[in-house]
Scaffold this motif. Structure first.
Motif, PDB file in Angstrom:
ATOM      1  N   GLY B 380       0.803  -1.221   0.000  1.00 32.13           N
ATOM      2  CA  GLY B 380       0.000   0.000   0.000  1.00 32.13           C
ATOM      3  C   GLY B 380       0.825   1.255   0.000  1.00 32.13           C
ATOM      4  O   GLY B 380       0.378   2.305   0.410  1.00 32.13           O
ATOM      5  N   GLU B 381       2.019   1.171  -0.463  1.00 36.45           N
ATOM      6  CA  GLU B 381       2.956   2.298  -0.334  1.00 36.45           C
ATOM      7  C   GLU B 381       3.661   2.549  -1.652  1.00 36.45           C
ATOM      8  O   GLU B 381       4.119   1.627  -2.300  1.00 36.45           O
ATOM      9  CB  GLU B 381       3.976   1.939   0.756  1.00 36.45           C
ATOM     10  N   ARG B 382       3.688   3.813  -2.083  1.00 34.04           N
ATOM     11  CA  ARG B 382       4.396   4.157  -3.309  1.00 34.04           C
ATOM     12  C   ARG B 382       5.652   4.938  -3.001  1.00 34.04           C
ATOM     13  O   ARG B 382       6.524   5.095  -3.846  1.00 34.04           O
ATOM     14  CB  ARG B 382       3.494   5.015  -4.193  1.00 34.04           C
ATOM     15  N   LYS B 386       9.385   4.750   2.403  1.00 30.31           N
ATOM     16  CA  LYS B 386       8.720   3.878   3.370  1.00 30.31           C
ATOM     17  C   LYS B 386       8.785   2.420   2.958  1.00 30.31           C
ATOM     18  O   LYS B 386       8.079   1.590   3.501  1.00 30.31           O
ATOM     19  CB  LYS B 386       7.270   4.322   3.521  1.00 30.31           C
ATOM     20  N   LEU B 387       9.595   2.125   1.968  1.00 27.63           N
ATOM     21  CA  LEU B 387       9.737   0.737   1.545  1.00 27.63           C
ATOM     22  C   LEU B 387      11.090   0.216   1.984  1.00 27.63           C
ATOM     23  O   LEU B 387      11.793   0.867   2.738  1.00 27.63           O
ATOM     24  CB  LEU B 387       9.590   0.655   0.026  1.00 27.63           C
ATOM     25  N   ARG B 476       5.303  -2.738   9.120  1.00 32.87           N
ATOM     26  CA  ARG B 476       4.307  -3.613   8.497  1.00 32.87           C
ATOM     27  C   ARG B 476       4.786  -4.205   7.179  1.00 32.87           C
ATOM     28  O   ARG B 476       4.163  -5.108   6.641  1.00 32.87           O
ATOM     29  CB  ARG B 476       3.018  -2.838   8.278  1.00 32.87           C
ATOM     30  N   LEU B 477       5.917  -3.713   6.668  1.00 32.82           N
ATOM     31  CA  LEU B 477       6.390  -4.255   5.400  1.00 32.82           C
ATOM     32  C   LEU B 477       6.743  -5.735   5.529  1.00 32.82           C
ATOM     33  O   LEU B 477       6.729  -6.467   4.559  1.00 32.82           O
ATOM     34  CB  LEU B 477       7.610  -3.493   4.910  1.00 32.82           C
ATOM     35  N   ARG B 589      15.202   2.910  10.025  1.00 29.29           N
ATOM     36  CA  ARG B 589      14.929   4.246   9.476  1.00 29.29           C
ATOM     37  C   ARG B 589      16.217   5.052   9.249  1.00 29.29           C
ATOM     38  O   ARG B 589      16.179   6.091   8.628  1.00 29.29           O
ATOM     39  CB  ARG B 589      14.015   5.029  10.436  1.00 29.29           C
ATOM     40  N   MET B 590      17.320   4.535   9.805  1.00 23.47           N
ATOM     41  CA  MET B 590      18.572   5.276   9.636  1.00 23.47           C
ATOM     42  C   MET B 590      19.304   4.893   8.362  1.00 23.47           C
ATOM     43  O   MET B 590      20.394   5.394   8.091  1.00 23.47           O
ATOM     44  CB  MET B 590      19.482   5.050  10.837  1.00 23.47           C
ATOM     45  N   GLN B 591      18.705   4.009   7.608  1.00 24.80           N
ATOM     46  CA  GLN B 591      19.335   3.692   6.329  1.00 24.80           C
ATOM     47  C   GLN B 591      19.289   4.916   5.441  1.00 24.80           C
ATOM     48  O   GLN B 591      18.476   5.808   5.618  1.00 24.80           O
ATOM     49  CB  GLN B 591      18.555   2.583   5.622  1.00 24.80           C
TER      50      GLN B 591
END
Lengths: 176, 680, 315, 484
Positions: B380-382, B386-387, B476-477, B589-591
């Motif tokens: 649900g993510e483009r 966020k991927l 949630r991924l 998230r630090m990537q």
């Protein structure tokens, strides 16, 4: 009307007498009566309110008349009819009444302008061409009569809606 | 709609008339479309029956087109259209080539769509099936059309059906707006094409292409027709500065539709340019080529630079499509240059590169778009930010996508590289041009193409790496599911296409050779005559490329290295946590982000972008950083244009200010003017 | 394919695989000498490879198969690259499979895979390295291509063997286009092979490293393969440079004696080249990472100008 | 001749009957019945003409030829569908209290009378009667526009009356001049206003008079066509009258005005041997297209917007006839037909939509498709059709007009391109959110009459893909007659 009679007499065209009769009936009796009734019923006070001042109107009017005769000149030369030159008058009449309609700010003068334009047309029709075919004349007369009737009704409605016959009230519909 | 009248010389005698069969496929698609309307909300029927059947139609079309490529032209006339201008259709090699692309892509995309349309997309599934198959059918008829009216009708039907597909999810205002922009540009472009046909028919009142071919236009009219065609088809293709709709519409559409639009529909514009330039106009003028080349390169560079900084995966792909369209236009420009100077074999080489890229781009871009569809459905993510890490929960999609990514990056031994290679080869041959000025341009152009290719690689690494590699940036991924059976089938088909195009260039060029024969009267004779696995455009001393041997070489080294290491040493492996740089609080998230990945490009190509930055100051309690990358064309061209229209509209609106006297005055003045004019 | 061709092809590959680490050792020695340090042994790279191959490979928990496969692919690419560059002979059966453009594509393929692998684990450094590597790549690749094109325009061919043959047979003169191309090529090679001033192969300083950031997560045999591949790359670049700018001494078809002679000539040329590289590295300082694009853009422009010159002056 | 009697008699009778009974509930049905009768009669007339060719009636005062026969049928057809549409529409208006029984009677009676005047105007051979009928049509529609008696509708009707009255008076002057010229050739007894007679001797008419006559006729009938800058009555009248009236105004009245203009143009061309008429029409047509397009881009009221769209299309039609030649004339006729069908179809859909939303303000109409997919799609497809999207017929005619213009008047094409682009952007950007997206409208008690909408769209679609042979033949003959 007189012109119609004159032309009719001069050219011995009987239908022009009928035409003159209709004109008499309509323009001399019915329409003035109607207008008078409307005016009294609506209690219109007479004063000419123009959008442009009167001298200016006069100057433009003179220019129009010259223009009209100028336009009609080549045609009048061709014309063999008795009423030669009348086309210029008719044209001038139409243009002047057009201007009158533009410069008056009340509904009733506008109607009168409209009527004088019709008059100019009738004049042109009879004088320049010895009158249109009968059926057409009748039709035009009917249209004018109905038109005046409707206009009269409209004047009442306008009065009813806006409490005035000033057409400056009729400027709501526009691009904004 | 079976063809009523089929003419065509000898072919009438044979039972196997390709065109009839193509029209039959079209009829089948239209039938499916109608069934869709009657099964508006029956998802299972639509998804499991209609779309697969439509895909089978695509397969049939592919087969027919392949066999029609070598055949002679066939014509048909349908009893609809304008009275003196019934729909003329003609199947020649050029049409057949594009039919092949349409057929080939539609197989994969339809199969994918069978699995894709699970929940309603805002539009009932039956209606989607209707629009989808109408879209396919109209694209087929566009490339078949043999008169201006049929062409325009099909062209606009194509635009309209795709517009409704783009706005399938019309509750979202942005999608509506994207669709609007798309249709607007498409429509204005279509008027341009229409005017182009108006020039081409040369006042004969006969709108068939046959008549247009016969007309001898003066250079002025021919150039006018060319410019109108460039404008019209360019608007559809998305060349600079008419590209603005593309990055809006492609992300808005459901993914199979984006795949079709990007993979196939944009190519119909290429078809149109080729048809008008080489078939209808016939004698090109050299500066057309120069213009095409310039516009193409500018588009390509612009597209790739913007692609590199995108953070929305479908927008990224859309910009990448702009880049590829630009490359195609520059290839066409080169072909025109060669052709204008009578160097037909060289023109054929450039055109082969173009056609190859048309097919290649169709496959890999469709693959990538459907792949994003699978990702979108699973997550649900483009937003790339966020991927991440999807290769572990969606291995199927990831590995198949890798093929598309490599092809798109123009890496050997896949399809994208072959066309780039051919294009560069044709540039290296251009010093033969009889104009010193043009010759001087060549290094610059070649350099730009090389730069664009390399930037495409950058973009694709970002695309694949950020979506599929690393760690999931959102919790949630991890629950993302892999693609369904139908989706896998579709993706595999498209990936297979990329592989075949990459590994069998000689065979494929042999298949498409009649097209260049048709367009410039020359082919890649020797290259095909060699018939081997080695692609030799001119002579083996000059250049050669053997992707199969190439792949074999890499694979052999790979295998040997692997075996030797295992044999001589060991295969011991230990899993451990990755090194945390001595900072144990590191999280996913630090990537590095997509923005981060695009940062060097933003810096190097800063003048390209219109950037709005919000930088934190050192004293901010809650610092935040935001960058918005905009398009100069919006601010320099479109917004002023819109403002101009609005100002004009406001000025003209003053005409209607409500006073009856003024209205009468207008009439009066008009009367006066007319009288004065007629008096003359 | 002649028998001799097959022999020379095989000889080339084997020699490349064997000599590549040696070249690295040689350069390191020279660097040490030039910097007044005591040098490691010439064979030090072999020892390191052997040690790494023996070690167990430690892989991040969530690393995908891509991570594990990438070293082999990179290694394969580099081996193939060395096979198609004419170093000893121009009679190479594999050479027609890939011309100059495909060679650049091959390097790009390796670069893409190593970058992807670096991103796979998902640590900050990996992605950082990938980004920087791609950044260098997208500027260096076209520059390299332009260098090769300058040569191609002279020889009217993109086939590497033809280029070398043509260049070798021209009379000795100063070719401005080649001179410009030479400078550009040197700059590109420095960047591509992670040498000073673009990168420092000897440091793990986090803020500046490029190549090391990419392979930070690798260990054991995977790391060995990558190191080997890196040295193969350096070898390949050196050979391209030698082939383009000093093409003399390379054997042609049906010349077994020349082939025998070619080997010592090559080693001599490489030895000189390596020493010069070490000198160059010693003389220059590492530049800031933000300056790298400018450096590479200069190289790119030089290469393009070189090509322009070759068109304008006809060579 | 008998059929013609029915064609003209039925609506006249209808207006009388409805003047007596139109206020009853059954008035709506009676209206439909009379319209149906008229339509049947015109169909019979059409078959007669197909079988027997052009026919005269009543002392040659009436004349049916290829140019007007399809317009007669079209008029009766649109009259019928509009009557069907007005049935549920007027029921809702009555429920809302906007229509009292008296107004209903006036509305129905005038509706039939309007049909009558249209048919007279189309079938007459006498240019004088043509003028009378046009004036009568104005009068009836003035009453129809003002039927709500709201200030806005009164204002609109007043403007309509004055502007069109003055305009059409110029046409009368032109007619007089025409008669004056003809009389010299034909004589007073020879039916010097009969168009067929004039057509026969047009080459001998005096150019000086004809030039002047055409100027007046052009301004006169051009006002009625809605050519800029005489168009100002048109948007007001369309927006403030009941929607069925907007539909017939756009679909029929404008067509008839164009028809009148065409008849005059044929005579002028024949008399002058110059391009004067054509050039005037090109200039004013183009001006109308461009100005209307810019007006379109600032509309808020849905009916007003489509009124401007009518001006745009009338401009395009005038432009096409101005170019002349077989193809452009053909395209012009085709455009008249499809524009009439599609535009009235749009007004039907718009009527239902505005009733559902309770407003004509486009910003307040949202997401029709959710509440009423048929109305929504009707509006969407209608708008696309009118914007020139194939395969609708409007596209076919625009195709012919633009391609011809490209070679005949290339200087005009940039303006056309600009205007069509602006018009597309303007209309579509407003229609799209009205149809799609989240909804703001509520369902209505009475089901909408969708047959008219889709019948019109279907016919418009058909004309883009297939033009029946006899229709094609008529267009062709008419185009030839106009000097093609």
């Amino acid at each position: 009307m007189a012109a119609t009679l004159l032309v009719g007499y001069a050219t011995q065209q009987p239908h022009l007498y009928i035409s003159a009769g209709i004109t008499l009936l309509l323009k001399v009796i019915v329409i003035p009566l109607l207008l008078h009734r409307v005016i009294t019923r609506l209690d219109v006070r007479w004063d000419v309110e123009t959008l442009i001042n009167i001298p200016m109107t006069m100057i433009i009017g003179i220019a129009l008349v010259i223009f009209a005769f100028n336009l009609a000149l080549p045609i009048s030369k061709l014309s063999v009819s008795l009423a030669r030159g009348t086309l210029g008058i008719a044209l001038a009449c139409v243009l002047l009444s057009f201007m009158m309609m533009i410069t008056r700010s009340k509904a009733v003068p506008q109607v009168i302008g409209f009527l004088s334009m019709e008059n100019g047309l009738f004049f042109a029709a009879t004088s320049a061409t010895y009158g249109m075919p009968m059926v057409v004349e009748l039709g035009i007369a009917l249209d004018v009569l109905v038109g005046i009737l409707i206009l009269g009704v409209f004047l009442f409605h306008i009065r009813e809606q806006f409490d005035s016959l000033d057409i400056s009230h009729l400027e709501k519909l526009k691009e904004d | 709609m079976p063809p009523i009248v089929t003419a065509g010389g000898l072919l009438a005698a044979t039972l196997w008339v390709h065109l009839d069969w193509v029209l039959l496929v079209v009829a089948a698609w239209l039938l499916i479309a109608v069934v869709g309307v009657f099964a508006l909300r029956r998802l299972t029927l639509v998804a499991r029956v209609l779309f697969p059947v439509g895909g089978a139609g695509g397969l049939a079309l592919l087969g027919i087109a392949l066999s029609a490529l070598q055949g002679s032209p066939e014509v048909a006339v349908l009893p609809i259209g304008l009275p003196q201008l019934p729909f003329h259709f003609r199947l020649d090699s050029l049409s057949a080539f594009f039919l092949m692309v349409i057929g080939g892509i539609s197989v994969g995309v339809s199969a994918f769509a069978a699995g894709y349309f699970r929940k309603g997309e805002g539009t009932p599934p039956g209606l989607l099936a209707f629009e989808y198959h109408l879209f396919l059918a109209s694209m087929v008829l566009v490339v078949l059309a043999d008169d201006a009216y049929a062409f325009m009708v099909m062209w606009e039907t194509m635009a309209l059906s795709s517009f409704f597909l783009v706005t399938a999810n019309h509750r979202i205002v942005e999608i509506q707006r994207a669709g609007y922009l798309y249709l607007l540009v498409a429509h204005i472009g279509a008027i341009g094409i229409l005017l182009c046909f108006g020039v081409l028919q040369a006042n004969s009142g006969d709108y068939t292409f046959a008549n247009m071919r016969a007309q001898q236009l003066s250079p002025f009219w021919a150039s006018l027709a060319f410019l109108l065609a460039l404008f019209g088809f360019g608007a559809k293709a998305g060349i600079l500065p008419l590209h603005v709709w593309l990055p809006e519409a492609h992300p808005a559409a459901p993914s199979p539709v984006s795949a079709l639009m990007s993979g196939v529909m944009l190519k119909t514009a290429i078809y149109g340019v080729l048809r008008v330039l080489f078939d209808l106009l016939q004698t090109p003028i050299w500066w057309w080529g120069l213009l095409l080349l310039t516009v193409g390169l500018a588009t390509a560079l612009f597209g790739v630079v913007f692609a590199a900084v995108q953070v929305d995966m479908k927008r990224l792909l859309a910009y990448s499509s702009i880049e590829n369209i630009g490359l195609l236009f520059s290839g066409i420009g080169l072909a025109v240059l060669f052709s204008a100077y009578g160097m037909q074999p060289m023109a054929a080489l450039a055109l082969t590169a173009v056609l190859y890229h048309v097919a290649g781009h169709a496959f890999f871009k469709s693959l990538l778009f459907v792949g994003t569809g699978a990702v979108l459905h699973a997550t649900g993510e483009r937003n790339l930010g966020k991927l991440g890490g999807l290769i572990r929960c969606m291995p199927w999609v990831a590995w198949v996508m890798l093929i598309g990514v490599l092809a798109s990056a123009g890496l050997p031994p896949l399809g994208g590289f072959v066309s780039e290679w051919l294009l560069l080869q044709s540039f290296l041959f251009s010093p033969g041009l009889p104009s010193a000025f043009l010759n001087m341009l060549i290094p610059v152009v070649a350099a730009l193409i090389a730069l664009i290719g390399a930037l495409a690689g950058y973009t694709m690494v970002k695309f694949f790496g950020v979506i599929f590699l690393g760690q999931p940036r959102e919790e949630r991924l991890a629950q993302a599911h892999d693609a369904s059976g139908w989706e896998r089938l579709g993706m595999l088909w498209l990936a297979a296409g990329c592989l075949v195009l990459g590994l069998c260039p000689v065979q494929f060029i042999a298949v498409i050779d009649p097209v260049t024969q048709l367009l410039v009267g020359a082919g890649m004779g020797e290259a095909i005559a060699a018939g081997s696995w080695l692609l030799v455009p001119v002579a083996i001393e000059r250049a050669s490329y053997g992707p199969a041997i190439f792949l074999l070489g890499v694979a052999a080294s790979f295998a040997l290295a692997f075996l030797l290491v295992r044999l001589l040493y060991h295969g011991r492996l230990r899993r451990a946590a990755p090194w945390d740089c001595g900072y144990p609080w590191q999280n996913a998230r630090m990537q590095d982000t997509a923005e981060g990945f695009g940062q060097p490009i933003r810096q190097i190509f800063e003048p390209f972008f219109r950037m709005e930055r919000e930088l934190p100051s050192p004293f901010d309690a809650a610092p935040h950083y935001r960058v918005r990358v905009g398009d100069h064309f919006w601010h320099w061209l479109y917004l002023p244009l819109a403002a101009l229209v609005e100002r004009l509209a406001r000025l003209i609106g003053l005409l209607q200010q409500g006073r009856i006297a003024v209205y009468l005055l207008y009439s009066f003045v008009t009367l006066m003017i007319v009288l004065a004019v007629v008096k003359q | 394919m002649t028998g001799l061709g097959a022999v020379s092809q095989l000889l080339e590959i084997v020699m490349a695989l064997l000599l590549a680490p040696l070249l690295g050792g040689w350069i390191n020695q020279w660097r040490a000498w030039l910097q007044n340090r005591s040098a490691p042994g010439l064979l030090q790279p072999y020892r390191m490879l052997h040690k790494l191959f023996n070690k167990e490979s430690v892989v991040a928990e969530h690393a995908s198969p891509l991570f594990r496969g990438a070293p082999y692919i990179v290694f394969g690419c580099m081996a193939l690259a060395c096979a198609i560059i004419p170093t000893l002979s121009t009679d190479l059966p594999l050479s027609p499979a890939a011309d100059a453009i495909a060679l650049v594509g091959l390097f790009a393929l390796a670069r893409v895979f190593i970058s992807l692998a670096a991103m796979d684990v998902g640590t900050s450094f990996g992605t950082l390295g990938a980004r920087r590597e791609m950044l260098i790549g997208f500027l260096a690749e076209p520059a390299l291509l332009m260098v090769l094109f300058s040569a191609s325009l002279i020889s009217k061919s993109t086939s590497l063997t033809t280029i070398v043959e043509t260049l070798a047979h021209r009379e000795l003169a100063i070719y401005p286009s080649l001179a410009l191309a030479g400078v550009a090529f040197t700059m590109v090679s420095l960047a591509e092979n992670a040498r000073v001033p673009v990168d420092n192969p000897a440091t793990h300083l986090e803020l500046t490293m490029i190549h090391e950031a990419l392979i930070l997560e690798y260990s054991g045999r995977h790391l060995a393969l990558l190191e080997w591949a890196a040295s193969l790359k350096l070898f390949a670049y050196s050979c391209i440079g030698l082939a383009l700018f000093f093409p003399w001494g390379i054997a042609e078809a049906e010349a077994p004696l020349a082939l025998l002679l070619a080997m010592p000539v090559l080693i001599l040329k490489l030895a000189i080249g390596g020493a010069l590289l070490a000198l160059l590295e010693t003389l220059s300082a590492k530049m800031r990472i933000f300056r790298v694009p400018e450096f590479l853009a200069t190289a790119f422009l030089l290469a393009v100008i070189g090509m322009l010159v070759s068109i304008l002056l006809g060579g | 001749m008998a059929t013609l009697f029915f064609v003209l008699g039925i609506p006249l009778l209808g207006s009388v009957v409805l003047a007596l009974s139109g206020h009853r509930d059954a008035g709506r049905e009676i209206n439909v019945a009379f319209s149906l009768g008229t339509f049947v009669a015109t169909c019979a007339l059409t078959t007669e003409v197909i079988a027997g060719g052009p026919l005269f009636a009543w002392n040659r005062e009436f004349y049916i030829d290829p140019l007007n026969v399809f317009l007669v049928t079209l008029t009766a057809f649109v009259g019928l569908t509009t009557a069907i549409f007005s049935r549920p529409y007027m029921r809702v208006e009555r429920d809302h209290g906007k229509m009292t029984p008296n107004r209903m009677r006036l509305y129905h009676s005038m509706y039939q009378l309007f049909s009558f005047t249209m048919l007279i105007a189309l079938t007459t051979n006498n240019l004088g009667i043509l003028w009378v009928a046009m004036e009568a049509a104005t009068l009836t529609t003035v009453l129809l526009v003002s039927v709500y008696r709201t200030p806005a509708s009164l204002e609109a009707a007043w403007k309509y009356f004055i502007l069109c009255g003055v305009g059409i008076a110029q046409a009368l002057f032109g007619t007089v001049l025409l008669y004056m010229a003809a009389e010299k050739v034909i004589g007073t007894e020879g039916g010097a206003l009969l168009w067929t007679n004039l057509d026969a001797v047009k080459a001998q008419l005096d150019p000086a008079i004809i030039t002047l006559a055409f100027a007046f006729l052009f301004i006169g009938y051009g006002t009625k066509v809605g050519l800029v800058p005489m168009h100002n009555w048109l948007p007001d009248a369309h927006a403030e009258g009941p929607t069925p009236v907007s539909a017939v105004l756009s679909g029929l009245l404008l067509n008839v005005a164009v028809y009148a203009l065409l008849r005059c143009k044929v005579l002028t061309d024949g008399a002058l041997h110059s391009q004067l008429a054509g050039q005037l029409m090109i200039a004013f047509g183009l001006l109308s297209v461009v100005v209307a397009a810019f007006f379109l881009s600032r509309q808020k009221d849905v009916k007003r917007m489509f009124a401007y769209s009518s001006i745009e299309h009338m401009g395009l039609i005038t432009f096409a006839f101005g170019i002349g030649g077989p193809i452009a004339n053909y395209a012009g006729l085709l455009h008249m037909t499809v524009h009439s069908l599609i535009k009235s179809g749009i007004f039907f859909a718009v009527g239902h939509a505005t009733q559902k939303a309770g407003t004509q303000n486009m910003a307040d109409i949202r997401g029709l498709i959710k509440v009423s997919p048929t109305v929504g799609w009707g509006l969407m497809l209608g708008s696309l059709a009118i914007l020139g999207m194939p395969p609708f017929g409007v596209f076919a005619s625009e195709f012919l007009i633009l391609t011809t213009a490209m070679r005949e008047q290339p200087w005009a094409t940039p303006f056309l391109l600009l205007a069509l682009g602006v018009a597309f952007a303007a209309v579509f950007s407003r229609v799209q959110p009205m149809v799609f997206g989240e909804t703001s409208v509520r369902p209505l008690a009475h089901p909408p009459a969708l047959l008219p909408v889709f019948a019109h769209l279907g016919l418009g679609l058909m004309l883009g893909l297939y033009i029946p042979p006899y229709l094609d033949d008529w267009y062709r003959q008419a185009a030839r007659m106009m000097g093609g």
